[in-house]
Design a protein around this motif. Structure first.
Motif, PDB file in Angstrom:
ATOM      1  N   THR A 189       0.867  -1.179   0.000  1.00  0.00           N
ATOM      2  CA  THR A 189       0.000   0.000   0.000  1.00  0.00           C
ATOM      3  C   THR A 189       0.898   1.221   0.000  1.00  0.00           C
ATOM      4  OG1 THR A 189      -1.786   1.162   1.162  1.00  0.00           O
ATOM      5  CG2 THR A 189      -0.168   0.007   2.526  1.00  0.00           C
ATOM      6  N   ALA A 190       0.457   2.316  -0.596  1.00  0.00           N
ATOM      7  CA  ALA A 190       1.342   3.466  -0.778  1.00  0.00           C
ATOM      8  C   ALA A 190       0.569   4.770  -0.668  1.00  0.00           C
ATOM      9  CB  ALA A 190       2.038   3.389  -2.136  1.00  0.00           C
ATOM     10  N   THR A 191       1.285   5.822  -0.302  1.00  0.00           N
ATOM     11  CA  THR A 191       0.696   7.154  -0.334  1.00  0.00           C
ATOM     12  C   THR A 191       0.539   7.590  -1.794  1.00  0.00           C
ATOM     13  OG1 THR A 191       2.909   8.101  -0.134  1.00  0.00           O
ATOM     14  CG2 THR A 191       1.642   7.820   1.888  1.00  0.00           C
ATOM     15  N   THR A 192      -0.291   8.580  -2.019  1.00  0.00           N
ATOM     16  CA  THR A 192      -0.564   9.025  -3.387  1.00  0.00           C
ATOM     17  C   THR A 192       0.702   9.460  -4.110  1.00  0.00           C
ATOM     18  OG1 THR A 192      -2.778   9.735  -2.728  1.00  0.00           O
ATOM     19  CG2 THR A 192      -1.922  10.621  -4.792  1.00  0.00           C
ATOM     20  N   SER A 193       1.612  10.122  -3.407  1.00  0.00           N
ATOM     21  CA  SER A 193       2.853  10.598  -4.015  1.00  0.00           C
ATOM     22  C   SER A 193       3.793   9.449  -4.368  1.00  0.00           C
ATOM     23  CB  SER A 193       3.575  11.546  -3.057  1.00  0.00           C
ATOM     24  OG  SER A 193       4.020  10.842  -1.900  1.00  0.00           O
ATOM     25  N   GLY A 194       3.594   8.299  -3.737  1.00  0.00           N
ATOM     26  CA  GLY A 194       4.481   7.168  -3.964  1.00  0.00           C
ATOM     27  C   GLY A 194       5.727   7.180  -3.105  1.00  0.00           C
ATOM     28  N   ARG A 195       5.837   8.143  -2.197  1.00  0.00           N
ATOM     29  CA  ARG A 195       7.060   8.229  -1.396  1.00  0.00           C
ATOM     30  C   ARG A 195       7.123   7.154  -0.313  1.00  0.00           C
ATOM     31  NH1 ARG A 195       9.536  13.183   2.310  1.00  0.00           N
ATOM     32  NH2 ARG A 195      11.541  12.170   2.654  1.00  0.00           N
ATOM     33  N   GLY A 241      -4.024   8.166   1.222  1.00  0.00           N
ATOM     34  CA  GLY A 241      -3.166   8.876   0.273  1.00  0.00           C
ATOM     35  C   GLY A 241      -2.303   9.937   0.901  1.00  0.00           C
ATOM     36  N   ASP A 242      -2.786  10.565   2.003  1.00  0.00           N
ATOM     37  CA  ASP A 242      -2.003  11.600   2.671  1.00  0.00           C
ATOM     38  C   ASP A 242      -1.072  11.033   3.730  1.00  0.00           C
ATOM     39  OD1 ASP A 242      -3.763  10.857   4.661  1.00  0.00           O
ATOM     40  OD2 ASP A 242      -4.856  12.763   4.688  1.00  0.00           O
ATOM     41  N   GLY A 243      -1.098   9.720   3.953  1.00  0.00           N
ATOM     42  CA  GLY A 243      -0.197   9.083   4.899  1.00  0.00           C
ATOM     43  C   GLY A 243      -0.571   9.260   6.357  1.00  0.00           C
ATOM     44  N   ARG A 244      -1.774   9.723   6.654  1.00  0.00           N
ATOM     45  CA  ARG A 244      -2.135  10.029   8.037  1.00  0.00           C
ATOM     46  C   ARG A 244      -2.839   8.883   8.754  1.00  0.00           C
ATOM     47  NH1 ARG A 244      -4.446  16.282   7.517  1.00  0.00           N
ATOM     48  NH2 ARG A 244      -2.497  17.196   6.721  1.00  0.00           N
ATOM     49  N   HIS A 283      -0.440 -16.258 -13.515  1.00  0.00           N
ATOM     50  CA  HIS A 283      -0.183 -16.471 -12.092  1.00  0.00           C
ATOM     51  C   HIS A 283      -1.106 -15.562 -11.279  1.00  0.00           C
ATOM     52  CE1 HIS A 283       3.233 -18.941 -13.205  1.00  0.00           C
ATOM     53  NE2 HIS A 283       3.448 -18.043 -14.148  1.00  0.00           N
ATOM     54  N   ASP A 284      -0.851 -15.398  -9.999  1.00  0.00           N
ATOM     55  CA  ASP A 284      -1.735 -14.617  -9.140  1.00  0.00           C
ATOM     56  C   ASP A 284      -1.244 -13.181  -9.019  1.00  0.00           C
ATOM     57  OD1 ASP A 284      -3.396 -16.800  -8.542  1.00  0.00           O
ATOM     58  OD2 ASP A 284      -2.041 -17.474  -6.967  1.00  0.00           O
ATOM     59  N   GLU A 285      -2.119 -12.221  -9.269  1.00  0.00           N
ATOM     60  CA  GLU A 285      -1.838 -10.799  -9.064  1.00  0.00           C
ATOM     61  C   GLU A 285      -2.849 -10.256  -8.068  1.00  0.00           C
ATOM     62  OE1 GLU A 285       0.578 -11.965 -12.020  1.00  0.00           O
ATOM     63  OE2 GLU A 285      -1.563 -11.942 -12.448  1.00  0.00           O
ATOM     64  N   LEU A 286      -2.354  -9.652  -6.987  1.00  0.00           N
ATOM     65  CA  LEU A 286      -3.220  -9.133  -5.932  1.00  0.00           C
ATOM     66  C   LEU A 286      -2.732  -7.761  -5.480  1.00  0.00           C
ATOM     67  CD1 LEU A 286      -2.751 -12.520  -4.502  1.00  0.00           C
ATOM     68  CD2 LEU A 286      -5.080 -11.718  -4.288  1.00  0.00           C
ATOM     69  N   TYR A 287      -3.641  -6.972  -4.900  1.00  0.00           N
ATOM     70  CA  TYR A 287      -3.322  -5.691  -4.263  1.00  0.00           C
ATOM     71  C   TYR A 287      -2.616  -4.730  -5.227  1.00  0.00           C
ATOM     72  CZ  TYR A 287      -4.533  -8.281  -0.081  1.00  0.00           C
ATOM     73  OH  TYR A 287      -5.199  -9.036   0.844  1.00  0.00           O
ATOM     74  N   TYR A 288      -3.321  -4.403  -6.305  1.00  0.00           N
ATOM     75  CA  TYR A 288      -2.800  -3.424  -7.258  1.00  0.00           C
ATOM     76  C   TYR A 288      -2.969  -2.030  -6.669  1.00  0.00           C
ATOM     77  CZ  TYR A 288      -2.164  -0.746 -11.549  1.00  0.00           C
ATOM     78  OH  TYR A 288      -1.713   0.137 -12.490  1.00  0.00           O
ATOM     79  N   VAL A 289      -1.855  -1.293  -6.550  1.00  0.00           N
ATOM     80  CA  VAL A 289      -1.848   0.011  -5.883  1.00  0.00           C
ATOM     81  C   VAL A 289      -1.254   1.060  -6.821  1.00  0.00           C
ATOM     82  CG1 VAL A 289      -1.009   1.315  -3.905  1.00  0.00           C
ATOM     83  CG2 VAL A 289      -1.564  -1.115  -3.648  1.00  0.00           C
ATOM     84  N   PRO A 290      -2.041   2.020  -7.284  1.00  0.00           N
ATOM     85  CA  PRO A 290      -1.512   3.087  -8.136  1.00  0.00           C
ATOM     86  C   PRO A 290      -1.030   4.268  -7.302  1.00  0.00           C
ATOM     87  CG  PRO A 290      -3.891   3.244  -8.045  1.00  0.00           C
ATOM     88  CD  PRO A 290      -3.509   2.087  -7.155  1.00  0.00           C
ATOM     89  N   THR A 291       0.042   4.932  -7.754  1.00  0.00           N
ATOM     90  CA  THR A 291       0.486   6.203  -7.184  1.00  0.00           C
ATOM     91  C   THR A 291       0.706   7.171  -8.344  1.00  0.00           C
ATOM     92  OG1 THR A 291       2.891   5.894  -7.277  1.00  0.00           O
ATOM     93  CG2 THR A 291       1.729   4.867  -5.426  1.00  0.00           C
ATOM     94  N   LEU A 292       1.115   8.375  -8.039  1.00  0.00           N
ATOM     95  CA  LEU A 292       1.375   9.360  -9.095  1.00  0.00           C
ATOM     96  C   LEU A 292       2.617   9.016  -9.905  1.00  0.00           C
ATOM     97  CD1 LEU A 292       0.578  12.672  -7.177  1.00  0.00           C
ATOM     98  CD2 LEU A 292      -0.821  11.565  -8.937  1.00  0.00           C
ATOM     99  N   LYS A 293       3.518   8.193  -9.362  1.00  0.00           N
ATOM    100  CA  LYS A 293       4.787   7.906 -10.024  1.00  0.00           C
ATOM    101  C   LYS A 293       4.890   6.476 -10.561  1.00  0.00           C
ATOM    102  CE  LYS A 293       7.360  11.276  -7.258  1.00  0.00           C
ATOM    103  NZ  LYS A 293       8.483  11.485  -6.302  1.00  0.00           N
ATOM    104  N   TYR A 294       4.191   5.559  -9.956  1.00  0.00           N
ATOM    105  CA  TYR A 294       4.320   4.150 -10.338  1.00  0.00           C
ATOM    106  C   TYR A 294       3.149   3.375  -9.751  1.00  0.00           C
ATOM    107  CZ  TYR A 294       6.122   3.992  -5.584  1.00  0.00           C
ATOM    108  OH  TYR A 294       6.257   4.133  -4.229  1.00  0.00           O
ATOM    109  N   SER A 295       3.080   2.085 -10.064  1.00  0.00           N
ATOM    110  CA  SER A 295       2.087   1.193  -9.469  1.00  0.00           C
ATOM    111  C   SER A 295       2.792   0.002  -8.846  1.00  0.00           C
ATOM    112  CB  SER A 295       1.090   0.710 -10.535  1.00  0.00           C
ATOM    113  OG  SER A 295       0.379   1.801 -11.091  1.00  0.00           O
TER     114      SER A 295
END
Length: 550
Positions: A46-52, A100-103, A261-273
Motif C-alpha cells: 500500500t502506498a501514499t498518493t505521491s508514492g514516497r 493517500g495523505d499518509g495520516r 499467475h496470481d496478481e493481488l493488491y494493485y496500488v496506483p500512485t502518481l509515479k508508479y504502481s
C-alpha cells in the motif's frame, strides 16, 4: 495471511510457464528483487498518493509472524525496508492500507483485543483476524485500536481500505478457515463508527472470489482482485466505478499487469504502481512488483537521504550475494566525473566492515565504481551524485568470487587454474574453465517425500544460475533428477523426471532457452545413501545442477 497464502497455494496453484519469456511478451511489472523482497512472502503493498511511502507485510527469518514494513522512495531510489516496531507484535499484522495523505493506517491482525474468539466444545479458540486503525501523529504511529462499529466479528475481517473521503470502509470477510466463502464488504461512517455493513453483490460478485477493494487516484474508481470466468486462471486485477451507490461492470486489466499467475493488491500512485504476485521470478511465495523503470545503479543503491549538515557522502559496501556477509579488502577503482568534463581516478580498498566512503567535492556530478577484475560477475556501476545527501551503495558478489584479504592465508580450496580453453576430462568429471562466472561444481535442490515442488529456499540459487546462463550463452546447465530407494523403480524413475522438469521449467520461465539445458532422470539408480525410511532418503530426493561448457 498465513492461512490465506497456504489456501491460495493449495487450491489456486499456478503452473510454471513452459515457454521462455521474450522481451516482447514480458509483463510491464518488474520484480523489486533485492530492493524490497525477501525469500519469505512479501505481500499486500500500500502506498501514499505521491508514492514516497510504501507499507507491506512480510514474514522474514528474523520475524516470529507476519510484520508490517515501511520503505521510502526518494528521488527514484528505494530505502531498506524497516519494520514498524510500534505496530508489530508477536502476533500477525497483515494487509495494510495507508491513506493517500499518509495520516491513517488500517491493517488486519490476529492479536487479542478486538472480538473474543469462538471456543469449540473442547475449549479450543478459533483465532481470526480483525481490523485495526492507527494514526500518524508527528511522524509516529499511535497505538492501534480495533476499528469502531460493526465491522469486526468472530469471522475474518481483512484487506481494509477507505474511500477518498473516508466515509466508506471496504474489507473482505470470511468464516474461520473457509476462504471459499470470502466476500467483499462495505460499511458506512456514522457518528465516528462504521456501521450498516453490506456484502458487495453483482456485478462485482457473480459466482466468483474477490478480495481487497483499493481506491484508484481517480475519483470513484476502485481496483480489486478476483478469480472469475474470463480471467487468466489465477487471481487477476479488475477495476470498477462506484457512483451513486452502484458499482459498474468490472473490467480486467491488460497483460501488462495480469498473467496466468496470481496478481493481488494493485496500488496506483502518481509515479508508479505496485502489486503482489507469485510469478516464477519471485524470490518467495509472493513478491512485490512495480511498473516503474529502474534507474541506473538502483539495483545496488539501498539508501539516499538528505543530510542536515549538507555533507555529500557515498558509502560503498561489498557483500556476498547469498549470505549477505561483508567482504574485507575489496579493491575498487573510483572515477569522479566533474562539471567541466574532467575525470579524477583513485583506488580504494574496503576496510574491516567491507566499506569505502567517498566524499565528492562540489564539482563532481557522477561517480563510477569499477570493482577489481577478480570479481568477474560485476561490471562497473555509475551513480549520479546528489549533493547534500548521504547515499549507500551495496555491491553484491557471488561467494565463489569473494576476494581474499591480503596477507591472510585462504584455507578454503581454490579451483585449479587453466588457460582460456576448457579442460575436458572423462565423462564423470566436471569441465573446468577460467571464466570466474561459471559454477563448475555440483549444486543440489532437495525435495519432500513423493513431491517435486521446489521449496522457496532454493529460489535464490535458481535465479543466480539463470543469471549466469543469461550472461554466458556458451554455458549449458545439466539437470539430473534423483529419487529415494523407497517404492517401485518405475515410480521413482517417474518422480525423478518430474523433479528435473520442474527445475527445467522454472529456469525456462526466467528467460533461459531450453537449448542451454539438458535433463536426465536417474530414478533410484544413483542414491547418495541406502536407506529404507523416508527420513533416511532425504539426500536422495534431489536434483543435481552442473553448469559446464556446451
Amino acid at each position: 495471511m498465513s492461512y490465506f497464502l497456504k489456501l491460495t497455494g493449495t487450491i489456486l496453484t499456478c503452473l510454471l510457464l513452459v515457454s521462455s519469456v521474450s522481451g516482447n511478451s514480458r509483463p510491464a511489472m518488474t520484480n523489486l528483487t533485492g530492493l524490497i523482497n525477501s525469500t519469505g512472502d512479501d505481500f499486500s503493498p500500500t502506498a501514499t498518493t505521491s508514492g514516497r511511502f510504501v507499507i507491506f507485510n512480510s514474514k522474514r527469518e528474523n520475524t516470529g509472524g507476519h510484520d508490517l514494513f515501511m520503505v521510502k522512495n526518494t528521488q527514484g531510489f528505494w530505502s531498506k525496508p524497516l519494520p514498524l516496531k510500534e505496530l508489530n507484535t508477536k502476533y500477525n499484522e497483515e494487509t495494510p492500507y495507508i491513506t493517500g495523505d499518509g495520516r491513517v493506517l488500517l491493517f488486519a491482525s490476529d492479536r487479542p483485543g478486538a472480538v473474543s474468539p469462538v471456543k469449540t466444545s473442547k475449549g479450543n479458540k478459533l483465532i481470526t483476524y480483525n481490523i485495526y486503525i492507527s494514526y500518524n501523529v508527528k511522524g509516529l504511529w499511535s497505538v492501534p485500536e480495533p476499528i469502531k462499529g460493526e465491522v469486526n466479528t468472530t469471522w475474518n475481517e481483512r484487506s481494509p481500505s477507505l474511500s477518498h473521503d473516508g466515509t466508506t470502509l471496504f474489507f473482505t470477510r470470511w468464516p474461520y478457515k473457509n476462504f471459499s466463502r470470502a466476500r467483499l464488504c462495505m460499511a458506512t461512517l456514522k457518528n465516528g463508527r462504521y456501521t450498516d455493513v453490506q456484502e458487495i453483490g453483482p456485478p462485482v460478485h457473480e459466482k466468483s472470489l474477490e478480495i481487497a477493494m483499493i481506491p484508484a487516484i481517480e475519483k470513484n474508481k476502485y481496483y480489486f482482485s478476483s478469480i472469475r470466468d474470463g480471467g487468466n486462471g489465477g487471481w487477476d486485477i479488475y477495476y470498477t466505478y462506484f457512483i451513486d451507490g452502484k458499482f459498474s461492470k468490472p473490467v480486467i486489466l491488460g497483460k501488462e499487469i495480469n498473467t496466468e499467475h496470481d496478481e493481488l493488491y494493485y496500488v496506483p500512485t502518481l509515479k508508479y504502481s505496485l502489486l503482489a504476485s507469485n510469478r516464477p521470478d519471485s524470490m518467495g511465495g509472493f513478491d512485490i512488483y512495480t511498473n516503474r523503470s529502474v534507474p541506473a545503479g538502483e539495483k545496488n543503491i539501498v539508501k539516499s537521504v538528505r543530510m542536515q549538515n549538507k555533507e555529500t557522502r557515498l558509502k560503498i559496501t561489498s557483500i556476498e550475494s547469498e549470505t549477505g556477509d561483508t567482504i574485507k579488502n575489496s579493491l575498487f577503482k573510483i572515477i569522479l566525473f566533474t562539471l567541466n568534463g574532467d575525470k579524477r581516478v583513485t583506488e580504494r580498498t574496503s576496510d574491516d566492515d567491507g566499506s569505502v566512503t567517498v566524499r565528492p567535492k562540489a564539482d563532481v556530478i557522477k561517480i563510477e565504481i569499477v570493482p577489481d577484475t577478480a570479481a568477474g560477475n560485476l561490471r562497473s556501476v555509475s551513480v549520479d551524485v546528489i549533493h547534500g545527501n548521504y547515499q549507500e551503495l551495496v555491491l553484491k558478489f557471488k561467494p565463489s568470487e569473494k576476494k581474499e584479504p591480503k596477507g591472510k592465508e585462504n584455507i578454503t580450496e581454490k579451483p585449479e587454474k587453466h588457460d582460456d580453453t576448457s579442460v575436458k576430462k572423462d565423462a564423470n568429471t566436471v569441465h573446468k574453465t577460467v571464466d570466474s562466472r561459471n559454477l563448475n561444481e555440483h549444486k543440489y535442490i532437495y525435495f519432500s517425500f513423493n513431491s517435486w515442488k521446489i521449496k522457496t529456499v532454493y529460489y535464490p540459487l535458481l535465479h543466480s544460475i539463470a543469471d549466469s546462463l543469461r550472461s554466458n550463452p556458451q554455458l549449458k546447465l545439466l539437470i539430473t533428477g534423483h529419487a529415494g530407494t523407497i517404492g517401485s523403480g518405475n515410480m521413482n524413475q517417474h518422480i525423478s523426471l518430474k523433479r528435473a522438469m520442474e527445475v527445467h521449467n522454472y529456469i525456462k520461465c526466467l528467460g533461459i532457452s531450453g537449448n542451454q539445458m539438458h535433463v536426465t532422470a536417474m530414478g533410484e539408480k544413483n542414491p547418495r545413501v541406502w536407506a529404507k525410511s523416508i527420513k533416511g532418503n532425504i539426500t536422495n530426493r534431489r536434483v543435481e545442477l552442473i553448469i559446464t561448457e556446451k
